[in-house]
Motif scaffolding. Structure first.
Motif, short mmCIF file in Angstrom:
data_model
loop_
_atom_site.label_atom_id
_atom_site.label_comp_id
_atom_site.label_asym_id
_atom_site.label_seq_id
_atom_site.Cartn_x
_atom_site.Cartn_y
_atom_site.Cartn_z
N ASP A 47 8.65 13.95 8.01
CA ASP A 47 9.59 14.83 7.33
C ASP A 47 10.93 14.15 7.02
OD1 ASP A 47 7.87 16.96 7.20
OD2 ASP A 47 8.54 17.82 9.11
N VAL A 48 11.11 12.92 7.49
CA VAL A 48 12.38 12.23 7.26
C VAL A 48 12.55 11.85 5.80
CG1 VAL A 48 13.68 10.12 7.80
CG2 VAL A 48 12.54 11.39 9.63
N PHE A 49 11.43 11.51 5.12
CA PHE A 49 11.49 11.02 3.74
C PHE A 49 10.86 12.04 2.80
CE2 PHE A 49 11.14 7.34 6.59
CZ PHE A 49 12.27 6.63 6.23
N PRO A 50 11.31 12.11 1.53
CA PRO A 50 10.71 13.01 0.55
C PRO A 50 9.29 12.59 0.21
CG PRO A 50 12.30 11.56 -0.52
CD PRO A 50 12.45 11.35 0.96
N VAL A 51 8.48 13.53 -0.30
CA VAL A 51 7.07 13.28 -0.58
C VAL A 51 6.88 12.08 -1.50
CG1 VAL A 51 4.96 14.23 -1.59
CG2 VAL A 51 6.46 15.70 -0.23
N ALA A 52 7.73 11.94 -2.51
CA ALA A 52 7.55 10.91 -3.53
C ALA A 52 7.72 9.50 -2.98
CB ALA A 52 8.52 11.12 -4.68
N GLN A 53 8.47 9.34 -1.89
CA GLN A 53 8.65 8.02 -1.27
C GLN A 53 8.19 8.00 0.20
OE1 GLN A 53 11.99 9.35 -2.53
NE2 GLN A 53 11.18 8.84 -4.55
N ARG A 54 7.42 8.99 0.59
CA ARG A 54 7.10 9.16 2.01
C ARG A 54 6.19 8.05 2.54
NH1 ARG A 54 5.35 15.03 3.29
NH2 ARG A 54 7.61 15.34 3.13
N TYR A 55 5.15 7.71 1.81
CA TYR A 55 4.23 6.65 2.24
C TYR A 55 5.00 5.34 2.39
CZ TYR A 55 -0.50 4.50 2.47
OH TYR A 55 -1.65 3.85 2.87
N SER A 56 5.83 5.02 1.40
CA SER A 56 6.61 3.78 1.44
C SER A 56 7.62 3.80 2.58
CB SER A 56 7.33 3.57 0.11
OG SER A 56 6.41 3.46 -0.96
N GLY A 57 8.31 4.93 2.76
CA GLY A 57 9.37 5.02 3.75
C GLY A 57 8.86 4.88 5.17
N ILE A 58 7.84 5.67 5.54
CA ILE A 58 7.36 5.60 6.92
C ILE A 58 6.62 4.30 7.18
CG2 ILE A 58 7.26 8.11 7.11
CD1 ILE A 58 4.20 7.90 7.07
N SER A 59 5.92 3.78 6.18
CA SER A 59 5.18 2.52 6.37
C SER A 59 6.14 1.36 6.56
CB SER A 59 4.27 2.25 5.17
OG SER A 59 3.24 3.21 5.06
N LEU A 60 7.17 1.29 5.71
CA LEU A 60 8.11 0.18 5.81
C LEU A 60 8.84 0.21 7.16
CD1 LEU A 60 9.41 -2.23 4.47
CD2 LEU A 60 11.05 -0.69 3.38
N ALA A 61 9.29 1.39 7.58
CA ALA A 61 10.02 1.51 8.84
C ALA A 61 9.12 1.20 10.03
CB ALA A 61 10.61 2.91 8.98
N PHE A 100 0.82 -1.21 0.00
CA PHE A 100 0.00 0.00 0.00
C PHE A 100 0.86 1.27 0.00
CE2 PHE A 100 -2.89 -3.25 1.65
CZ PHE A 100 -3.96 -3.07 0.78
N GLY A 101 2.11 1.15 0.47
CA GLY A 101 3.03 2.28 0.31
C GLY A 101 3.27 2.56 -1.16
N HIS A 102 3.48 1.50 -1.94
CA HIS A 102 3.66 1.66 -3.39
C HIS A 102 2.42 2.29 -4.02
CE1 HIS A 102 4.91 0.65 -7.51
NE2 HIS A 102 3.65 0.28 -7.69
N LEU A 103 1.24 1.77 -3.67
CA LEU A 103 0.00 2.31 -4.24
C LEU A 103 -0.22 3.75 -3.81
CD1 LEU A 103 -2.39 -0.76 -3.71
CD2 LEU A 103 -1.33 -0.01 -5.86
N GLY A 104 0.08 4.06 -2.54
CA GLY A 104 -0.13 5.41 -2.03
C GLY A 104 0.81 6.43 -2.63
N ASP A 105 2.06 6.03 -2.90
CA ASP A 105 3.02 6.94 -3.52
C ASP A 105 2.82 7.05 -5.03
OD1 ASP A 105 4.43 7.86 -1.30
OD2 ASP A 105 5.73 6.09 -1.26
N ARG A 106 2.21 6.04 -5.64
CA ARG A 106 1.98 6.07 -7.09
C ARG A 106 0.63 6.69 -7.45
NH1 ARG A 106 3.13 6.11 -11.04
NH2 ARG A 106 2.80 4.25 -12.28
N PHE A 107 -0.42 6.33 -6.69
CA PHE A 107 -1.78 6.69 -7.10
C PHE A 107 -2.52 7.56 -6.08
CE2 PHE A 107 -0.78 2.48 -8.93
CZ PHE A 107 -0.77 2.83 -10.27
#
Length: 438
Positions: free
Chosen positions: A364-378, A82-89
């Motif tokens: 704020d740790v991750f850029p907007v384009a990868q933010r959903y994926s970054g915070i979700s994965l961590a 869902f991080g992928h879907l959220g950052d893509r769509f």
């Protein structure tokens, strides 16, 4: 209508969006966490009898907590999907899907046959649905936090992001209220069909949350990114390749915020009932009061963090959390309801304050384009490694401690120390890169 009134009419819905986004995040995570907590409570009180009969009390409890842990192991997968879907769509699109998946898996658990009816297949199906539930929660959290924080007015990110975190104590209060009623049923009815009611009944909450979320607009920061034609093509791959040290630090920073909930809300149920002889209805009532304290405490903590600085606030609350379990267990060991409430509430005041603020802090740790994926994965990887195993580790320690509580207090302190050190590292990094954001 005059032309001058048109912009004003258009501006009013936009002005209300931060509030709607915060409310939508809260209500959505309320549903998700209610479903998740009824499973956690049932794993402590019910599942050892229904799905693992014939085992010793210790083995049955560990087996039930193992199915709880399976859901945590699945959460990073949900964060990836869902991080992928959220950052893509878009954040909103992803959140609708997580809600549906959680509802289907939770109702399915309520309809499962027992071990006596289906034998080996009963726990197998339980684990399968638990995995789907974990995937849903793994995708839900990051999107809910971002939908609230990316709509937040300037200087209020911690406060608005904390509404996504409020879903956890609110879901806990609701689940404990339900199980408080169920545990008053005749034992035969409770094990036969009573425990199924909250799982099946969650379909009503699912429909309510679905309607509410449809009315929330997409995140303005993602919309701006999409208009520029810059959504990430492979956000998960990119964030893992370019920012894996940050992922590890965020995982460590989230440790006490995640683990404390399952230490006090899940493990303490089993500890109090099995090792201290306290009735399950008493400990559930105590935890209900503590959850109300947490529900009130979290927005206050987030408001204060916006005033004093989120990094400083997180260091103070995690630092105090290193010391607080010794007082908590001293009070809980008295076996008196008031002392149990005071002891657990003391620990929850600081851990829930930390939990409320950490969400907005790490966005704020991750850029907007990868933010959903970054915070979700961590966050979800931390949940899998630490949160899901906390009740199991606590049970093993209690089984070997010969009635002594101090090893459990040391375990809790170690979890808090991990967060303290990692928040310190993230705060120093933010100070170097952007002094104003520290």
């Amino acid at each position: 209508m005059s032309s001058s009134s048109t912009p004003r009419a258009q501006a009013q819905p936009r002005a209300r969006q931060p509030i709607r986004a915060a409310a939508g995040s809260f209500l959505g995570t309320l549903i998700e966490w209610f479903d998740f907590y009824i499973y956690a409570t049932a794993s402590a009180l019910i599942f050892s009898h229904v799905f693992f009969p014939g085992s010793s009390q210790l083995v049955g409890t560990l087996s039930s907590f193992a199915t709880l842990a399976v859901g945590f192991v699945a959460r990073p997968l949900g964060g990836i999907i869902f991080g992928h879907l959220g950052d893509r769509f878009g954040r909103k699109y992803s959140l609708i899907l997580t809600l549906v998946l959680m509802g289907v898996s939770t109702v399915g658990i309520g309809l499962l046959p027992s071990y006596a009816q289906a034998g080996f297949w009963a726990p197998v199906l339980l684990v399968g649905l638990r995995i789907l539930q974990g995937i849903a929660v793994g995708g839900e959290w990051g999107g809910a936090v971002l939908l609230a924080s990316e709509h937040a007015p300037e200087g209020k990110k911690s406060f608005y992001a904390s509404f996504a975190q409020l879903g956890s104590p609110a879901g806990l209060v609701l689940s404990l209220m339900v199980f408080r009623f169920i545990t008053e049923m005749p034992e035969a009815d409770m094990y036969a069909w009573g425990w199924r009611l909250p799982f099946i009944g969650s379909i009503v909450l699912l429909l309510l949350a679905f309607v509410i979320r449809r009315g929330v607009h997409e995140s303005p920061e993602f919309e701006a990114l999409a208009q520029q034609g810059q959504p990430a093509q492979s956000p998960v791959k990119t964030v893992v390749r370019d920012a894996w040290p940050l992922i590890l630090l965020v995982m460590g920073a989230c440790t006490i915020g995640i683990s404390s909930a399952y230490f006090t809300n899940t493990f303490m149920i089993a500890y109090a009932t099995q090792y201290m002889g306290i009735k399950s209805s008493v400990i559930l009532e105590c935890l209900s009061v503590v959850a109300l304290v947490q529900l009130i405490n979290q927005p206050i903590a987030a408001w204060l963090a916006d005033k004093v600085g989120a990094g400083r606030f997180l260091l103070v609350t995690s630092g105090i959390s290193i010391l607080v379990p010794y007082v908590m267990f001293s009070l809980v060991s008295t076996g008196q309801g008031t002392m149990i409430i005071l002891g657990i509430a003391l620990a929850k005041v600081f851990s829930s304050a930390f939990y409320a603020v950490i969400a907005g802090y790490i966005t704020d740790v991750f850029p907007v384009a990868q933010r959903y994926s970054g915070i979700s994965l961590a966050y979800q990887a931390c949940g899998a490694l630490i949160g899901g195993t906390t009740p199991m580790v606590g049970t093993l320690i209690a089984g070997q401690a010969a009635g002594q509580w101090w090893p459990l207090a040391v375990f809790y302190s170690a979890l808090a120390l991990t967060s303290f050190l990692c928040v310190g590292a993230l705060t120093r990094r933010r100070s170097v890169l952007a002094p104003a954001a520290a």
